[in-house]
Write a protein that holds these residues in place. Structure first.
Motif, mmCIF file in Angstrom:
data_model
loop_
_atom_site.group_PDB
_atom_site.id
_atom_site.type_symbol
_atom_site.label_atom_id
_atom_site.label_comp_id
_atom_site.label_asym_id
_atom_site.label_seq_id
_atom_site.Cartn_x
_atom_site.Cartn_y
_atom_site.Cartn_z
ATOM 1 N N SER A 1 0.819 -1.227 0.000
ATOM 2 C CA SER A 1 0.000 0.000 0.000
ATOM 3 C C SER A 1 0.851 1.275 0.000
ATOM 4 C CB SER A 1 -0.940 0.013 1.215
ATOM 5 O OG SER A 1 -1.817 -1.088 1.178
ATOM 6 N N ASN A 2 1.992 1.235 -0.682
ATOM 7 C CA ASN A 2 2.883 2.393 -0.779
ATOM 8 C C ASN A 2 3.415 2.876 0.576
ATOM 9 O OD1 ASN A 2 2.876 2.581 -3.559
ATOM 10 N ND2 ASN A 2 1.236 4.096 -3.620
ATOM 11 N N MET A 3 3.367 2.001 1.592
ATOM 12 C CA MET A 3 3.864 2.387 2.917
ATOM 13 C C MET A 3 5.304 2.878 2.869
ATOM 14 S SD MET A 3 2.514 -0.640 5.452
ATOM 15 C CE MET A 3 3.760 -0.196 6.675
ATOM 16 N N THR A 4 6.150 2.128 2.188
ATOM 17 C CA THR A 4 7.579 2.438 2.186
ATOM 18 C C THR A 4 7.878 3.651 1.319
ATOM 19 O OG1 THR A 4 7.891 0.057 2.382
ATOM 20 C CG2 THR A 4 9.860 1.382 2.030
ATOM 21 N N ALA A 5 7.108 3.816 0.247
ATOM 22 C CA ALA A 5 7.265 5.022 -0.572
ATOM 23 C C ALA A 5 6.989 6.264 0.264
ATOM 24 C CB ALA A 5 6.325 4.972 -1.773
ATOM 25 N N LEU A 6 5.978 6.187 1.118
ATOM 26 C CA LEU A 6 5.642 7.315 1.978
ATOM 27 C C LEU A 6 6.738 7.561 3.012
ATOM 28 C CD1 LEU A 6 3.693 9.510 2.790
ATOM 29 C CD2 LEU A 6 2.431 7.819 4.143
ATOM 30 N N VAL A 7 7.295 6.484 3.581
ATOM 31 C CA VAL A 7 8.393 6.635 4.539
ATOM 32 C C VAL A 7 9.609 7.256 3.858
ATOM 33 C CG1 VAL A 7 10.060 5.375 5.961
ATOM 34 C CG2 VAL A 7 7.635 4.795 6.081
ATOM 35 N N ALA A 8 9.952 6.763 2.667
ATOM 36 C CA ALA A 8 11.094 7.317 1.931
ATOM 37 C C ALA A 8 10.884 8.799 1.643
ATOM 38 C CB ALA A 8 11.308 6.546 0.631
ATOM 39 N N THR A 9 9.656 9.164 1.312
ATOM 40 C CA THR A 9 9.338 10.560 1.030
ATOM 41 C C THR A 9 9.464 11.420 2.284
ATOM 42 O OG1 THR A 9 7.844 9.869 -0.741
ATOM 43 C CG2 THR A 9 7.584 12.108 0.094
ATOM 44 N N LYS A 10 8.978 10.886 3.404
ATOM 45 C CA LYS A 10 9.114 11.609 4.668
ATOM 46 C C LYS A 10 10.583 11.848 5.004
ATOM 47 C CE LYS A 10 8.043 13.094 8.875
ATOM 48 N NZ LYS A 10 7.427 14.443 9.100
ATOM 49 N N LEU A 11 11.408 10.823 4.825
ATOM 50 C CA LEU A 11 12.836 10.984 5.118
ATOM 51 C C LEU A 11 13.482 11.976 4.152
ATOM 52 C CD1 LEU A 11 13.854 7.305 5.939
ATOM 53 C CD2 LEU A 11 13.155 9.123 7.515
ATOM 54 N N LEU A 12 13.070 11.935 2.893
ATOM 55 C CA LEU A 12 13.577 12.905 1.916
ATOM 56 C C LEU A 12 13.292 14.330 2.397
ATOM 57 C CD1 LEU A 12 12.875 12.717 -1.926
ATOM 58 C CD2 LEU A 12 12.898 14.864 -0.699
ATOM 59 N N LYS A 13 12.069 14.576 2.840
ATOM 60 C CA LYS A 13 11.698 15.921 3.291
ATOM 61 C C LYS A 13 12.506 16.342 4.512
ATOM 62 C CE LYS A 13 7.201 14.962 3.219
ATOM 63 N NZ LYS A 13 5.716 15.115 3.282
ATOM 64 N N GLU A 14 12.692 15.418 5.454
ATOM 65 C CA GLU A 14 13.431 15.781 6.664
ATOM 66 C C GLU A 14 14.920 15.970 6.386
ATOM 67 O OE1 GLU A 14 11.875 16.862 9.277
ATOM 68 O OE2 GLU A 14 10.065 16.379 8.145
ATOM 69 N N ILE A 15 15.476 15.184 5.458
ATOM 70 C CA ILE A 15 16.873 15.402 5.050
ATOM 71 C C ILE A 15 17.010 16.769 4.392
ATOM 72 C CG2 ILE A 15 18.709 14.638 3.492
ATOM 73 C CD1 ILE A 15 17.647 11.736 3.978
ATOM 74 N N ALA A 16 16.079 17.092 3.490
ATOM 75 C CA ALA A 16 16.116 18.400 2.820
ATOM 76 C C ALA A 16 16.003 19.531 3.835
ATOM 77 C CB ALA A 16 14.995 18.491 1.789
ATOM 78 N N GLY A 17 15.110 19.365 4.800
ATOM 79 C CA GLY A 17 14.958 20.385 5.826
ATOM 80 C C GLY A 17 16.223 20.606 6.626
ATOM 81 N N MET A 18 16.905 19.496 6.945
ATOM 82 C CA MET A 18 18.152 19.619 7.709
ATOM 83 C C MET A 18 19.294 20.137 6.840
ATOM 84 S SD MET A 18 17.685 19.198 10.831
ATOM 85 C CE MET A 18 19.397 19.112 11.366
ATOM 86 N N MET A 19 19.284 19.864 5.549
ATOM 87 C CA MET A 19 20.263 20.480 4.658
ATOM 88 C C MET A 19 20.123 22.003 4.716
ATOM 89 S SD MET A 19 20.213 18.049 1.268
ATOM 90 C CE MET A 19 21.413 16.711 1.102
ATOM 91 N N ILE A 20 18.891 22.458 4.650
ATOM 92 C CA ILE A 20 18.645 23.908 4.690
ATOM 93 C C ILE A 20 19.059 24.477 6.039
ATOM 94 C CG2 ILE A 20 16.794 25.629 4.693
ATOM 95 C CD1 ILE A 20 15.405 23.725 2.578
ATOM 96 N N LYS A 21 18.678 23.800 7.097
ATOM 97 C CA LYS A 21 18.999 24.302 8.444
ATOM 98 C C LYS A 21 20.493 24.332 8.680
ATOM 99 C CE LYS A 21 18.161 23.451 13.362
ATOM 100 N NZ LYS A 21 17.443 22.673 14.380
ATOM 101 N N THR A 22 21.208 23.260 8.351
ATOM 102 C CA THR A 22 22.649 23.220 8.639
ATOM 103 C C THR A 22 23.434 24.176 7.759
ATOM 104 O OG1 THR A 22 22.922 21.274 7.195
ATOM 105 C CG2 THR A 22 22.600 20.868 9.554
ATOM 106 N N HIS A 23 22.983 24.395 6.512
ATOM 107 C CA HIS A 23 23.684 25.349 5.666
ATOM 108 C C HIS A 23 23.405 26.779 6.102
ATOM 109 C CE1 HIS A 23 24.557 21.926 3.101
ATOM 110 N NE2 HIS A 23 25.395 22.696 2.435
ATOM 111 N N ALA A 24 22.174 27.050 6.546
ATOM 112 C CA ALA A 24 21.856 28.376 7.042
ATOM 113 C C ALA A 24 22.654 28.703 8.301
ATOM 114 C CB ALA A 24 20.365 28.497 7.306
ATOM 115 N N SER A 25 22.807 27.690 9.164
ATOM 116 C CA SER A 25 23.549 27.890 10.410
ATOM 117 C C SER A 25 25.026 28.144 10.148
ATOM 118 C CB SER A 25 23.390 26.667 11.317
ATOM 119 O OG SER A 25 22.042 26.482 11.688
ATOM 120 N N ALA A 26 25.553 27.524 9.068
ATOM 121 C CA ALA A 26 26.976 27.667 8.759
ATOM 122 C C ALA A 26 27.284 28.954 7.998
ATOM 123 C CB ALA A 26 27.454 26.466 7.935
ATOM 124 N N ALA A 27 26.232 29.586 7.463
ATOM 125 C CA ALA A 27 26.450 30.789 6.638
ATOM 126 C C ALA A 27 26.924 31.973 7.475
ATOM 127 C CB ALA A 27 25.153 31.153 5.929
#
Length: 282
Positions: A256-282
């Motif tokens: 039922s696309n369970m894992t696709a949804l989990v992968a998508t959630k992790l993608l979003k949280e990785i992207a969010g942390m990329m933005i946060k860590t790069h902003a903090s380092a700027a």
């Protein structure tokens, strides 16, 4: 408690690149991981879900998440060279990059491109398996071997593996050989300190999660991490995440696309942390 983001001007400057790498030619047991990107994208853009991250970023904002499509493979170019060149072209935009696999073998050529642009680098590898066999089934490019190739070639200064639960004697010998730091799944607690000192490459194998949360993988390994545990690990990264991969999602094994949804959630949280860590380092 999550620290609020600061420096909105710097935050606004950070975009995230996304690139599909639909390749599973080195899977040892079952094909299907090459179909991962085509199943993750619809979940990412589904009206059923929000594009906001838990760290407070709207990935649906124009220019925030830039999809560069999929690498195309043919017989005119070695597939490892095609991946390295394709990843390099996207990295040259200057944005952090998330690659969607594909089996875990693709991390090796990805790292060849990333290392050229980052002389200091720690790999944070979240997985059920060490993927550090010298070779498997006489294939040095096996998806069970990418981290042996990566460490042999000096593509990272440090390798930290988290969530492991299939360690054997050969793996332990390889850990000693390459100075690998590892945390088995049973020792993953909220108190785990990552102690990161350099920019980070995050390699996220979906089978790090327990099959109860992510059944859509070729090698289900019970006793794994919860979705919440993995998100919490991602949120504890405090150095710039320069690139990442999400690999080994196999839609043919999903429910039922369970894992696709989990992968998508992790993608979003990785992207969010990329933005946060790069902003903090700027």
């Amino acid at each position: 408690m999550t620290t609020p983001l600061t420096g909105t001007q710097d935050l606004a400057m950070v975009s995230i690149s996304m690139l599909g790498i639909p390749h599973d030619g080195n899977s040892s047991f079952m094909k299907g991981a090459a179909e991962g990107p085509a199943h993750i994208r619809p979940e990412l853009h589904s009206d059923a879900y929000s594009l906001w991250t838990e760290t407070g970023t709207d990935l649906g904002q124009v220019g925030r998440l830039i999809d560069h499509g999929d690498i195309q493979f043919n017989d005119s170019l070695d597939h490892w060279e095609a991946i390295e060149l394709g990843v390099g072209r996207v990295l040259d935009t200057g944005n952090p990059l998330i690659c969607l696999g594909g089996d875990h073998a693709i991390t090796h050529p990805i790292m060849r491109a990333v290392r050229k642009r980052h002389p200091k680098l720690t790999i944070l590898h979240i997985d059920a398996h060490p993927d550090i066999y010298h070779s498997y089934q006489d294939n040095p490019r096996s998806h069970t071997s990418p981290f042996a190739r990566i460490m042999e070639e000096g593509l990272a200064d440090r390798l930290i593996q988290i969530g492991l639960r299939t360690i054997n004697d050969h793996h332990r010998a390889q850990f000693d050989r390459f100075g690998v730091e590892y945390v088995e799944a049973g020792h993953c607690s909220r108190e785990l300190e990552l102690d990161l000192q350099t920019p980070v490459y995050l390699s996220m194998d979906i089978d790090a999660l327990d099959p109860a949360f992510a059944p859509g993988v070729s090698h289900r390994e019970p006793g794994g991490l919860s979705t919440r545990q993995v998100i919490d690990l991602i949120h504890r990264i405090d150095q710039p995440i320069v690139a990442a991969d999400i690999v080994e999602y196999n839609p043919r094994c999903d429910i039922s696309n369970m894992t696709a949804l989990v992968a998508t959630k992790l993608l979003k949280e990785i992207a969010g942390m990329m933005i946060k860590t790069h902003a903090s380092a700027a």
